[in-house]
Scaffold this motif. Structure first.
Motif, PDB file in Angstrom:
ATOM      1  N   SER A 119      24.188 106.128  -3.051  1.00 30.75           N
ATOM      2  CA  SER A 119      24.681 107.230  -3.868  1.00 30.75           C
ATOM      3  C   SER A 119      25.102 106.800  -5.267  1.00 30.75           C
ATOM      4  O   SER A 119      25.540 107.643  -6.062  1.00 30.75           O
ATOM      5  CB  SER A 119      25.840 107.941  -3.152  1.00 30.75           C
ATOM      6  N   TRP A 171      33.302 113.113   5.054  1.00 27.46           N
ATOM      7  CA  TRP A 171      31.859 112.941   5.262  1.00 27.46           C
ATOM      8  C   TRP A 171      31.246 114.193   5.884  1.00 27.46           C
ATOM      9  O   TRP A 171      30.208 114.676   5.444  1.00 27.46           O
ATOM     10  CB  TRP A 171      31.598 111.723   6.146  1.00 27.46           C
ATOM     11  N   GLU A 172      31.896 114.734   6.892  1.00 23.64           N
ATOM     12  CA  GLU A 172      31.370 115.919   7.554  1.00 23.64           C
ATOM     13  C   GLU A 172      31.352 117.132   6.630  1.00 23.64           C
ATOM     14  O   GLU A 172      30.514 118.024   6.785  1.00 23.64           O
ATOM     15  CB  GLU A 172      32.185 116.229   8.812  1.00 23.64           C
ATOM     16  N   SER A 175      30.615 116.954   3.486  1.00 26.88           N
ATOM     17  CA  SER A 175      29.741 116.607   2.347  1.00 26.88           C
ATOM     18  C   SER A 175      30.535 116.488   1.052  1.00 26.88           C
ATOM     19  O   SER A 175      30.113 116.928  -0.020  1.00 26.88           O
ATOM     20  CB  SER A 175      28.624 117.640   2.190  1.00 26.88           C
ATOM     21  N   SER A 176      31.703 115.874   1.148  1.00 24.16           N
ATOM     22  CA  SER A 176      32.579 115.687  -0.004  1.00 24.16           C
ATOM     23  C   SER A 176      31.913 114.827  -1.081  1.00 24.16           C
ATOM     24  O   SER A 176      31.087 113.957  -0.795  1.00 24.16           O
ATOM     25  CB  SER A 176      33.879 115.015   0.464  1.00 24.16           C
ATOM     26  N   GLN A 183      25.567 111.565  -3.007  1.00 28.39           N
ATOM     27  CA  GLN A 183      24.320 111.915  -2.344  1.00 28.39           C
ATOM     28  C   GLN A 183      23.319 110.772  -2.452  1.00 28.39           C
ATOM     29  O   GLN A 183      23.237 110.107  -3.484  1.00 28.39           O
ATOM     30  CB  GLN A 183      23.718 113.171  -2.990  1.00 28.39           C
ATOM     31  N   SER A 243      17.446 113.960   7.304  1.00 24.86           N
ATOM     32  CA  SER A 243      18.851 114.327   7.280  1.00 24.86           C
ATOM     33  C   SER A 243      19.743 113.094   7.345  1.00 24.86           C
ATOM     34  O   SER A 243      19.322 112.024   7.762  1.00 24.86           O
ATOM     35  CB  SER A 243      19.179 115.248   8.467  1.00 24.86           C
ATOM     36  N   ARG A 244      20.961 113.265   6.946  1.00 23.17           N
ATOM     37  CA  ARG A 244      21.912 112.162   7.013  1.00 23.17           C
ATOM     38  C   ARG A 244      22.503 112.066   8.421  1.00 23.17           C
ATOM     39  O   ARG A 244      22.383 112.988   9.237  1.00 23.17           O
ATOM     40  CB  ARG A 244      23.028 112.358   5.991  1.00 23.17           C
TER      41      ARG A 244
END
Length: 330
Positions: A105, A293-294, A296-297, A302, A309-310
């Motif tokens: 990222s 993380w869950e 998408s902070s 990114q 997918s991640r």
């Protein structure tokens, strides 16, 4: 590399109980075995994990060691680790064979090749992916993590690449990717003193290496039977030597070259909690990192260019993370 276990072990790593213990030339070597861990689904590549384990959670600031291969990629055992997060640590990638594509990222798009070290700093938060390339036929190497000290655990993301020049010492070829050994030093920046080196011994070779007495050391054997300061280590075993040792003697008792990785550093005095891909100082640190993380902070950013997918974070245990400490030396 991600720890992709669906039920990762929770670890609270305490300050070291054996710091500063003096040892002489016949220093005791603790032999640590490995735990077999799958990286993903039923056809995923498997790794041999020597750190952390119940017998020892850290060697210096080294807190995680995965050893994998050699595996034939044609059999389906490739590496494909989707974007995943890290906090409070640095990752060190070192290959013996094959090639891995790294994306993170920060915008880094780099290849990991044998003899070339990639070091990524997670700090406050980073995400990355790792995929073996089509050029890879055999994948073989190690993935290592370094715990960041408290004053630097929220440092900015970073990525460093280094190609160490090999040096020859008494039938051994040494590549120092972190720290200093055998008269050579790595320019790579770290947040605690560290040693990381690949040492390949010719058949029957014996080498004595002067080391820092303030460091504890771990020798991971990849191939061959190697005697470390009088103790025999077989492939996938890690030999631990405490502080106070001024020299390490390595003897290859094999008919073929033997490959090892030497890790070292002063005892890490801080308590850390390690769960999944996060290192924090409290249970709440881990809970917060997982939630970020869950959600998408922006904390992790990114990863661009990965075709998929991640990784989702596994569920947290239904209890406060409990301590596991290095045992006192008898």
């Amino acid at each position: 590399m991600s720890n992709v276990e669906t039920e990762p072990v929770e670890l609270k790593c305490g300050a070291r109980t054996d710091a500063g213990e003096p040892t002489g030339p016949a220093s005791r070597v603790d032999v640590l075995g490995a735990r077999d861990v799958p990286l993903g689904g039923p056809r995923a590549m498997r790794v041999r994990r020597t750190l952390p384990q119940r017998a020892r959670t850290l060697i210096g600031a080294w807190c995680f060691a995965d050893h994998y291969g050699p595996v034939e990629v044609a059999t389906g055992h490739s590496m494909d680790v989707a974007p995943h997060p890290h906090t409070g640590l640095q990752t060190v990638s070192w290959l013996f064979s094959g090639e891995i594509e790294h994306r993170d990222s920060l915008g880094t798009h780099a290849l990991i090749r044998p003899g070339e070290m990639n070091l990524m700093t997670g700090g406050h938060g980073i995400a990355h992916s790792e995929v073996s390339t089509p050029a890879t036929t055999v994948l073989h190497g190690v993935q290592l993590w370094v715990a960041l000290p408290g004053e630097h655990r929220s440092t900015e993301r970073d990525f460093q690449h280094h190609v160490p020049e090999p040096v020859r010492v008494d039938g051994a070829e040494i590549r120092v990717f972190l720290g200093e050994l055998a008269g050579t030093a790595s320019p790579v920046r770290t947040f605690t003193p560290l040693l990381g080196a690949e040492i390949v011994l010719e058949p029957g070779a014996s080498v004595a290496l002067t080391v820092d007495t303030a460091f504890e050391h771990g020798l991971l054997v990849d191939s061959g039977d190697v005697r470390l300061s009088g103790t025999l280590l077989r492939p996938a075993e890690l030999g631990y030597v405490p502080t106070g040792t001024a020299a390490l003697t390595l003897v290859n008792e094999s008919q073929d070259p033997a490959r090892t990785v030497l890790l070292g550093g002063p005892p890490f005095e801080e308590e850390i909690i390690m769960w999944w891909n996060f290192i924090g100082r409290s249970h709440e640190d881990i809970v917060r990192a997982r939630a970020d993380w869950e959600a998408s902070s922006d904390r992790f950013g990114q990863v661009e260019g990965y075709p998929g997918s991640r990784l989702p974070a596994p569920a947290l245990p239904n209890a406060v993370l409990t301590p596991r400490r290095n045992p006192p030396r008898g």
